[in-house]
Design a protein around this motif. Sequence first.
Motif, mmCIF file in Angstrom:
data_model
loop_
_atom_site.group_PDB
_atom_site.id
_atom_site.type_symbol
_atom_site.label_atom_id
_atom_site.label_comp_id
_atom_site.label_asym_id
_atom_site.label_seq_id
_atom_site.Cartn_x
_atom_site.Cartn_y
_atom_site.Cartn_z
ATOM 1 N N HIS A 1 13.921 9.249 -113.413
ATOM 2 C CA HIS A 1 12.944 9.146 -112.565
ATOM 3 C C HIS A 1 11.648 8.848 -111.166
ATOM 4 O O HIS A 1 11.349 9.198 -110.737
ATOM 5 C CB HIS A 1 11.424 7.489 -113.596
ATOM 6 N N ILE B 1 17.547 6.806 -117.111
ATOM 7 C CA ILE B 1 16.354 7.978 -117.648
ATOM 8 C C ILE B 1 15.253 6.765 -116.233
ATOM 9 O O ILE B 1 14.612 7.867 -115.215
ATOM 10 C CB ILE B 1 15.333 7.466 -118.453
ATOM 11 N N LEU B 2 14.784 6.022 -115.904
ATOM 12 C CA LEU B 2 14.768 5.290 -114.833
ATOM 13 C C LEU B 2 15.419 5.513 -113.976
ATOM 14 O O LEU B 2 14.526 6.105 -112.428
ATOM 15 C CB LEU B 2 14.881 3.802 -115.411
ATOM 16 N N GLN C 1 8.069 3.749 -121.243
ATOM 17 C CA GLN C 1 6.725 4.391 -120.083
ATOM 18 C C GLN C 1 6.639 4.532 -118.934
ATOM 19 O O GLN C 1 6.673 4.457 -118.201
ATOM 20 C CB GLN C 1 5.977 5.314 -120.944
ATOM 21 N N ILE D 1 12.797 9.444 -123.018
ATOM 22 C CA ILE D 1 12.823 7.721 -123.622
ATOM 23 C C ILE D 1 12.254 7.936 -125.466
ATOM 24 O O ILE D 1 12.745 6.921 -126.088
ATOM 25 C CB ILE D 1 11.686 7.016 -123.329
ATOM 26 N N SER E 1 9.142 2.870 -116.606
ATOM 27 C CA SER E 1 9.701 4.012 -115.851
ATOM 28 C C SER E 1 8.709 4.314 -115.224
ATOM 29 O O SER E 1 8.667 5.208 -113.785
ATOM 30 C CB SER E 1 10.246 5.464 -117.024
#
Length: 459
Positions: A263, A259-260, A391, A379, A394
């Motif tokens: 982003h 996810i990171l 969050q 997330i 991120s």
Amino acid sequence: MPTRAEAKGLGAISSDGNLSTARTQTSRKGFCSVRHGLALLVHLCNFSINSQRMSLSIAMPAMVNSTAQLRPLNASAERPPADSQDSWNGTLQQSEAVAPVYDWSPEVQGIILSSYNYASFLVPIPMGYIAGIFGAKYLVTVLTSQFSLWVKWAPPLEKSQLINIAISGQLMGSFITLLIGGFLCQTKGWPSIFYIFGGIGCACSFLWFLLVYDDPIHHRFISAGEKEYIVCSLAQQGCSPGWSLPIKAMIKSLPLWGILVFHFTEFWILNIMMAYLPTYINSVLQANFRDSGILSALLLGAACIGTILGGLLVDFLHSRKIFRLVTIRKLSTAIGVLVPSVVFVSLHWVRFSFSASMGLLALSSVTIIFCQMGALVNILDIAPRYTCFLQGLSEVFAYSSGAISSTVAGFLISQDSEFGWRNVFLIAVSINMSGLVFYLIFGQAKVQDWATEQMFTQL
């Protein structure tokens, strides 16, 4: 988020799972509910925040006297309407008459457009942690804090719908700013944009403090049926707040890294699109800055509508169990990356056609928002207890990407007036595709072991 005592109160209320069918159905019907009203209010605040950010992007063509010269060496075979071209010199002279104009090179413009991100990456992590402890009500100015609201307000089957209603405010803010920004630059001067949208921000802050509550338990006007429905839905999900941070487990978590990394790669292309869209339409497609603002607004307006409809579609697919949640997240992310990537690669070869370029940009605007239903909200699936902190983390990756991408874009455009834009798009697509591959390999949509209530690993 509420305090420990308030969290216990949530558990006490949610322990009674015997909701009547009528009350549950009533609480789930339609959009006339407190939680949907909250989504609209967050939408309005996101509108204000992003309109202030986009003010610089639409004002930039009016603030400089060199943008009109940044055109491809070959003349466009298909131009915007004749009146747009004929009025360019008059428009520029009008702008100079009501506001100062600066001699900034494309490289300097890139640095200025990315300056919003230079210090922003320092804020999200501490603010996300503070929001997780004290609640989001008093952190309205930080985008990170709003996600702590949905941990307490969004039933699992309505999560995508409510979040996308709220997030679409960012696109709506950009849409309105671009729609009227060019007109304001031409008639009132570019400083008027900052005054108007700054005033709207003050009004939104007043409404926020007056109407927003951190959780449904303490809301004064929510119905008993809706309160029970929300609390019991969240109790079944098991998303009570986390007070310790399992840092070591987070560092080792590949789904979190997926996810990171995404982003960073996604916001590389998003920041270029948001910061440079009016300039691209103005310099490459040869529309004046009033028309470039209107055309950019239409593209973002379509994206705003697509965001809301996409959220409804995701909730429908999830609630009817047509696809697994992880499949929905990865499919949405893939669509949001692959289609815009094809568009941006193609733009260089259709730049001589105004209608073809605008058609492709419209397609990318509508499809790129699918990432918001995919990796960008993931997330909430893997670690609802630590949503605010993660969050914030991120957004550090997102702001860092934005600080680099706009600066790089400005440098590339200044080095080569003909192929600079092509190089900008090719680099952005390459970075975005690498993030997609990483996310598709490691992405998950189930709560991770380190994010469950049984895990209390601390530094």
